[in-house]
Design an enzyme around this catalytic site. Structure first.
Site, PDB file in Angstrom:
ATOM      1  N   LYS A  74      24.893  47.321  -9.613  1.00  0.00           N
ATOM      2  CA  LYS A  74      24.815  46.014  -9.265  1.00  0.00           C
ATOM      3  C   LYS A  74      25.174  45.647  -8.048  1.00  0.00           C
ATOM      4  O   LYS A  74      26.294  46.022  -7.673  1.00  0.00           O
ATOM      5  CB  LYS A  74      25.458  44.977 -10.412  1.00  0.00           C
ATOM      6  CG  LYS A  74      25.396  43.644 -10.315  1.00  0.00           C
ATOM      7  CD  LYS A  74      26.280  42.774 -11.077  1.00  0.00           C
ATOM      8  CE  LYS A  74      25.816  41.238 -10.950  1.00  0.00           C
ATOM      9  NZ  LYS A  74      26.570  40.358 -12.032  1.00  0.00           N
ATOM     10  N   SER A 153      23.982  37.361 -14.507  1.00  0.00           N
ATOM     11  CA  SER A 153      23.535  37.652 -13.046  1.00  0.00           C
ATOM     12  C   SER A 153      23.241  39.054 -13.079  1.00  0.00           C
ATOM     13  O   SER A 153      22.692  39.256 -11.923  1.00  0.00           O
ATOM     14  CB  SER A 153      24.840  37.280 -12.209  1.00  0.00           C
ATOM     15  OG  SER A 153      25.997  38.047 -12.450  1.00  0.00           O
ATOM     16  N   SER A 177      27.572  37.711 -17.695  1.00  0.00           N
ATOM     17  CA  SER A 177      26.489  38.463 -16.781  1.00  0.00           C
ATOM     18  C   SER A 177      26.161  39.755 -17.135  1.00  0.00           C
ATOM     19  O   SER A 177      25.118  40.498 -16.503  1.00  0.00           O
ATOM     20  CB  SER A 177      26.813  38.280 -15.485  1.00  0.00           C
ATOM     21  OG  SER A 177      26.992  36.860 -14.830  1.00  0.00           O
TER      22      SER A 177
END
Length: 458
Positions: A74, A153, A177
């Site tokens: 990420k 996210s 997330s």
């Protein structure tokens, strides 16, 4: 379905090589392809890593459980050679030209286990949106239906692992997330206990007391393996009797398409009813904590360069201005109330079950709406209905896929996730529960419509 064991067997038998898998990954155009999962991929670096892994396998010198395995990271986590934008348009929290070869401890541990770092996956701006939408960068598409969102996210990691662009990936989780995209994309994901995975090398945007780092994977064993690498410890997934619990007040009334498969899976496990005082306050306390900490983390940049953020971020921060110091203090009191109540619940059960999100993957907004920035508070409430307690109390919590939405038309075949929550520090039991659900046929990764052929057919 290709797992870590499948890959290592194929590498050992010569049916595949890390460099062959890497070349096919690059040919899939992970940055500009239809999924928009990756923000940045340095092709030459990927090939160099994969070539070294191929040579190690050929010599019989594999160095770890991830040797030659592509791992998505990420874009909130520092990787040497890459800028870290944390989902923003241009705010480089780590920049090789400025900062040198900055790299998070967890990435170094991945490399030590032989992993091939595939690149940086998209995240929503500052990790704030749980829906997966972004007004600052491309919004990834769900591999099960390209007209749907991935959740956020850790949106790009969810899409990459679900589609098989990579077998495993790394996300971060300040309010769901990791678990939300895992549920919405139909894979396994775990937010470990507070402090289990080192947090150094992440973008300093706030979330200081809520954020956790952890893996997404395509099966429970892979989840345990990657978490072990990230945490630098071994997690043995032991087959043993477990006591399951459910707080039906927390469960509430999710969308019927979510409720039915989650309730059916829970029923097979004969859960014990429990009551967690204050559970209805968790989302409010989570919002107050997250928005206050995020605002503090970005305040100087927001003051000096407000145009660096999308309209939805500026709106959310403006709302945070209404959160007083007393509100933040009350949120911390709720955290203690929840922690005490959860501790008492775990005196009687080993893990708690609750849906991961309250509805299936939502439709993707239009490109014009995405460019403006989307702040849909009702949708945000539905996506975070069940996730904040684990963040507020530092508990391990995982999402496992337990079904898909029924029918054959639009909106059908979308993954549904069930959340497994454990006592703080008892990550091994949460992993054991994930594996138990998988062995019982209750947790099964659905095959998406858009799947990476190399990994699906290996």
């Amino acid at each position: 379905m290709t797992t870590l064991a499948d890959l290592q067997d194929a590498f050992a038998a010569g049916r595949a090589t890390p460099i062959g898998v890497a070349e096919t990954f690059l040919a899939a155009d992970p940055v500009d392809g239809p999924l928009a999962a990756f923000r940045a991929v340095h092709a030459d670096d990927v090939i160099d890593q994969a070539r070294a892994a191929t040579e190690r396998h050929a010599a019989g010198n594999a160095i770890g459980p991830l040797d030659g395995v592509l791992v998505a990271v990420k874009d909130a986590v520092a990787v040497a050679g890459y800028r870290t934008l944390a989902g923003t348009r241009e705010l480089a929290y780590h920049d090789p030209a400025r900062d040198g070869a900055v790299e998070a401890t967890l990435v170094r541990r991945l490399r030590d286990a032989g992993a091939v770092i595939a690149g940086k996956t998209h995240t929503t701006e500052l990790g704030l949106s749980p829906t997966g939408t972004s007004g600052a960068q491309p919004t990834p598409r769900n591999p099960h239906d390209l007209s749907r969102l991935t959740g956020g996210s850790s949106s790009g990691t969810g899409a990459a692992v679900a589609a098989g662009l990579t077998t495993v990936g790394v996300g971060s989780d300040g309010g769901g997330s990791i678990r939300i995209p895992a549920a919405v994309c139909g894979v396994f994901g775990i937010k470990p206990s507070w402090g289990v995975v080192p947090g150094d090398g992440t973008a300093p945007v706030g979330w200081w007391s809520l954020d956790h780092l952890g893996p997404l994977a395509r099966c429970a064993d892979d989840l345990a393996t990657v978490l072990g690498v990230l945490a630098d410890r071994r997690y043995d997934v032991v087959d043993r009797p477990l006591r399951y619990g459910v707080d039906w007040a927390w469960w509430g009334q999710p969308d019927p398409a979510v409720d039915a498969p989650c309730r059916a899976a829970a029923a097979e496990l004969s859960p014990t009813p429990v009551t967690i005082p204050g559970i209805e306050l968790a989302r409010t306390a989570g919002y107050a904590t997250a928005l206050s900490e995020l605002t503090a983390g970005i305040w100087e940049t927001l003051r000096d360069r407000p145009e660096a953020f999308s309209a939805d971020i500026r709106t959310a921060v403006a709302q945070a201005a209404n959160i007083s110091g007393a509100d933040y203090l009350r949120a911390q009191q709720v955290r203690q109330l929840l922690a005490d109540g959860l501790d008492r619940a775990f005196d009687d059960v080993d893990v708690l079950l609750v849906p991961t999100v309250a509805l299936p993957a939502p439709p993707r907004p239009s490109d014009a709406d995405l460019a403006e920035g989307v702040l849909d508070t009702d949708l945000i409430d539905a996506m975070t209905a069940y996730t904040f307690p684990a963040n507020l109390c530092g508990l391990p919590a995982a999402s496992v896929p337990v079904g898909v939405t029924p029918g054959t038309g639009p909106g059908s075949g979308l993954p549904i996730g069930l959340q497994v929550v454990g006592r703080r520090g008892d990550d091994a039991t949460v992993l054991a529960a994930c594996a138990a659900l998988e062995r019982a046929g209750l947790a099964v990764r659905p095959r998406p419509r858009s799947e990476h052929a190399t990994l699906s057919d290996l």
